[in-house]
Design a protein around this motif. Sequence first.
Motif, PDB file in Angstrom:
ATOM      1  N   LEU A 199       0.845  -1.195   0.000  1.00  0.00           N
ATOM      2  CA  LEU A 199       0.000   0.000   0.000  1.00  0.00           C
ATOM      3  C   LEU A 199       0.880   1.244   0.000  1.00  0.00           C
ATOM      4  N   LEU A 200       0.496   2.204  -0.816  1.00  0.00           N
ATOM      5  CA  LEU A 200       1.139   3.517  -0.831  1.00  0.00           C
ATOM      6  C   LEU A 200       0.072   4.561  -0.563  1.00  0.00           C
ATOM      7  N   THR A 201       0.394   5.529   0.278  1.00  0.00           N
ATOM      8  CA  THR A 201      -0.570   6.588   0.556  1.00  0.00           C
ATOM      9  C   THR A 201       0.151   7.891   0.851  1.00  0.00           C
ATOM     10  N   PHE A 202      -0.614   8.946   1.076  1.00  0.00           N
ATOM     11  CA  PHE A 202      -0.084  10.304   1.160  1.00  0.00           C
ATOM     12  C   PHE A 202      -0.461  10.947   2.492  1.00  0.00           C
ATOM     13  N   GLY A 203       0.342  11.918   2.905  1.00  0.00           N
ATOM     14  CA  GLY A 203      -0.013  12.670   4.105  1.00  0.00           C
ATOM     15  C   GLY A 203       1.029  13.715   4.446  1.00  0.00           C
ATOM     16  N   GLY A 204       0.625  14.621   5.335  1.00  0.00           N
ATOM     17  CA  GLY A 204       1.559  15.610   5.851  1.00  0.00           C
ATOM     18  C   GLY A 204       2.454  15.005   6.920  1.00  0.00           C
ATOM     19  N   ALA A 205       3.343  15.821   7.436  1.00  0.00           N
ATOM     20  CA  ALA A 205       4.335  15.327   8.397  1.00  0.00           C
ATOM     21  C   ALA A 205       3.717  14.868   9.709  1.00  0.00           C
ATOM     22  N   TYR A 206       2.511  15.331  10.011  1.00  0.00           N
ATOM     23  CA  TYR A 206       1.856  14.943  11.265  1.00  0.00           C
ATOM     24  C   TYR A 206       0.564  14.159  11.009  1.00  0.00           C
ATOM     25  N   SER A 207       0.481  13.519   9.866  1.00  0.00           N
ATOM     26  CA  SER A 207      -0.754  12.870   9.436  1.00  0.00           C
ATOM     27  C   SER A 207      -1.113  11.669  10.303  1.00  0.00           C
ATOM     28  N   ASN A 208      -2.319  11.680  10.861  1.00  0.00           N
ATOM     29  CA  ASN A 208      -2.833  10.507  11.566  1.00  0.00           C
ATOM     30  C   ASN A 208      -3.080   9.353  10.597  1.00  0.00           C
ATOM     31  N   HIS A 209      -3.421   9.685   9.369  1.00  0.00           N
ATOM     32  CA  HIS A 209      -3.647   8.647   8.360  1.00  0.00           C
ATOM     33  C   HIS A 209      -2.358   7.879   8.076  1.00  0.00           C
ATOM     34  N   ILE A 210      -1.239   8.577   7.954  1.00  0.00           N
ATOM     35  CA  ILE A 210       0.049   7.918   7.731  1.00  0.00           C
ATOM     36  C   ILE A 210       0.351   6.965   8.878  1.00  0.00           C
ATOM     37  N   ARG A 211       0.144   7.427  10.101  1.00  0.00           N
ATOM     38  CA  ARG A 211       0.373   6.570  11.268  1.00  0.00           C
ATOM     39  C   ARG A 211      -0.521   5.328  11.223  1.00  0.00           C
ATOM     40  N   ALA A 212      -1.794   5.525  10.885  1.00  0.00           N
ATOM     41  CA  ALA A 212      -2.747   4.419  10.886  1.00  0.00           C
ATOM     42  C   ALA A 212      -2.388   3.386   9.827  1.00  0.00           C
ATOM     43  N   VAL A 213      -2.006   3.831   8.636  1.00  0.00           N
ATOM     44  CA  VAL A 213      -1.633   2.898   7.575  1.00  0.00           C
ATOM     45  C   VAL A 213      -0.368   2.133   7.968  1.00  0.00           C
ATOM     46  N   ALA A 214       0.591   2.845   8.557  1.00  0.00           N
ATOM     47  CA  ALA A 214       1.824   2.186   8.982  1.00  0.00           C
ATOM     48  C   ALA A 214       1.539   1.114  10.028  1.00  0.00           C
ATOM     49  N   GLU A 215       0.700   1.437  10.999  1.00  0.00           N
ATOM     50  CA  GLU A 215       0.368   0.466  12.041  1.00  0.00           C
ATOM     51  C   GLU A 215      -0.390  -0.727  11.468  1.00  0.00           C
ATOM     52  N   ALA A 216      -1.324  -0.457  10.553  1.00  0.00           N
ATOM     53  CA  ALA A 216      -2.056  -1.551   9.914  1.00  0.00           C
ATOM     54  C   ALA A 216      -1.106  -2.447   9.134  1.00  0.00           C
ATOM     55  N   GLY A 217      -0.133  -1.839   8.477  1.00  0.00           N
ATOM     56  CA  GLY A 217       0.849  -2.631   7.741  1.00  0.00           C
ATOM     57  C   GLY A 217       1.633  -3.542   8.663  1.00  0.00           C
TER      58      GLY A 217
END
Length: 266
Positions: free
Chosen positions: A35-53
Amino acid sequence: MEELLDPGLGRVRVFLMHDDNKPRKLKYNLGHSRLLTFGGAYSNHIRAVAEAGRRHGIQTIGVIRGEEHLPLNPSLAYARACGMTLTYMDRATYRLKHTEPVLAGLRARWGDDVVILPEGGSNAAAVRGCAELPGEITEEYDVICCPVGTGGTLAGISAGLPEGKWAIGFAVLKGAGFLADEVARLQREAYGRTWSNWEIRMDYHFGGYAKSTPALDRFIAKYRVEGVYVAKMLYGILDLARQGAFPQDARVVAVITGQPSTPVAA
């Protein structure tokens, strides 16, 4: 659910539903190896995708807006600790991240097998995950309210509402008139149809994303709530109640998005 108590509500009752919408958005997006996704430096979405991975053994790539800054902030450090590969995209290109030339370049770099999730995770699969939220509410209610950033949560809530219920989204972005079309587009992609049981309030952004005013700052301090999303929604609900915008004796569920532990003083 706890109840928000404020004299300005009159006979309107507001119940607070803590719900981390990120796992809902990801629930039906996880059947892939990369999965590849986008976000700012403080993105909760980035954190969530990383944790799900990390949890599901999925390779994740985070495309971060702007330049790399070292040491990494806690959000990006956590994402990297979860195994996410971080890469950076200049802001001019980032604004075009949804266009085919940019997406083609990402596939050329990361492989045609990579699945690309939009910023915020709002796609048809995310809408289906968020549509399950209304069915989990045990209180009697008339209206569900939620903050709106990319539109996916509101699109799903609307699709999952029982007959006769209403959904109100509170835009956290300035100049977010495009969100109405975006919610409808997401519903069509997920279900092949749209619903007319929702609206978006555009006048509680307080200057734009992550912006504030002295009035909102006082509200945040009084209720001890998260300021980017939750405070703007709750401020809007109270203001609408004072204006008599809700039916008399209306029962409103306010969805507190983000981490379930987000404190709210009732």
